[in-house]
Enzyme design. Sequence first.
Site, PDB file in Angstrom:
ATOM      1  N   MET A 184       0.785  -1.230   0.000  1.00  0.00           N
ATOM      2  CA  MET A 184       0.000   0.000   0.000  1.00  0.00           C
ATOM      3  C   MET A 184       0.828   1.297   0.000  1.00  0.00           C
ATOM      4  SD  MET A 184      -3.016  -1.312   2.591  1.00  0.00           S
ATOM      5  CE  MET A 184      -4.127   0.017   2.186  1.00  0.00           C
ATOM      6  N   ASP A 208       1.195 -12.426   3.605  1.00  0.00           N
ATOM      7  CA  ASP A 208      -0.172 -12.903   3.383  1.00  0.00           C
ATOM      8  C   ASP A 208      -0.246 -13.544   2.017  1.00  0.00           C
ATOM      9  OD1 ASP A 208      -1.641 -11.719   5.671  1.00  0.00           O
ATOM     10  OD2 ASP A 208      -0.948  -9.850   4.756  1.00  0.00           O
TER      11      ASP A 208
HETATM   12  N1  HPA Z   1      -2.418  -6.591   1.184  1.00  0.00           N
HETATM   13  C1  HPA Z   1      -2.036  -5.317   1.166  1.00  0.00           C
HETATM   14  N2  HPA Z   1      -1.041  -4.856   1.868  1.00  0.00           N
HETATM   15  C2  HPA Z   1      -0.383  -5.731   2.646  1.00  0.00           C
HETATM   16  C3  HPA Z   1      -0.748  -7.058   2.709  1.00  0.00           C
HETATM   17  C4  HPA Z   1      -1.815  -7.511   1.945  1.00  0.00           C
HETATM   18  O1  HPA Z   1      -2.196  -8.699   1.971  1.00  0.00           O
HETATM   19  N3  HPA Z   1       0.079  -7.686   3.572  1.00  0.00           N
HETATM   20  C5  HPA Z   1       0.934  -6.726   4.012  1.00  0.00           C
HETATM   21  N4  HPA Z   1       0.651  -5.546   3.456  1.00  0.00           N
END
Ligand code: HPA
Length: 239
Positions: A184, A208
């Site tokens: 992000m 993730d």
């Molecule tokens: N999505 C967006 N930003 C992130 C994520 C994700 O899964 N994991 C860590 N920052």
Amino acid sequence: MKTPHIESEDYEIAPLVLMPGDPLRAKYIAENFLDDYRLVNDVRNMYFYTGYYKGVKVTIASSGMGIPSMGIYAYELINYYNVKKIIRIGTCGSFNENIKLQDVILSTGSYSYTYFPKLLDNTDINYIESNKSLNDKITKTSKDLNIDLKIGKTITSDVFDLYCDDMATFRSNFTDKSCLGLEMEAFALFFLAKKFNVEATALMTVVDSLFDKREISSDEREKGLNEMIVLALESLLNE
Ligand code: HPA
């Protein structure tokens, strides 16, 4: 020299900066990797530490989460503190089945639908490259250190994808399926670096994955992060 968000004196910020999102990660990096470090900013608890890595002065500056927060800190570091090189060291989600939990990604460029460039300087773009010479240094350093680096494009989203109502629709917005990861902040950093002619890129550890629902232990997480931190620090030395 003070800005609305940074209270450091000019000389307290090094020209070389690493930017984790999390202020406590900035503290962790200073405590575990730097010599003679000092806290040089704590406005809003957005900790910046300056110290020495193998004799080279480095600042670890937290960015906070998302494009607006990264946009403020990167803008001020570049324009008020003359920072010349910034490596974001963050976390991301996997955008590609081949990218596994704990992989470390080097972003060669970021796609985004953010309005940030339009509002900042009336530019309509949705892709921006990171700095090639910094990327070459990081790639070479990763080989020297035997770190398996995944190199490619990434996505900077204004929403945390895991909170979207419909993940398939969310993902269909991004047509370049070769993208490796999703986070992000990187787009704002790359845009500002290019606008003001300094070097910036981003390393990200995958925490993730839609393709792998395993929980990783905090030990594993720390190991992955340490690898990325060392890679970033060593790359700054590689002048
Ligand atoms: N999505 C967006 N930003 C992130 C994520 C994700 O899964 N994991 C860590 N920052």
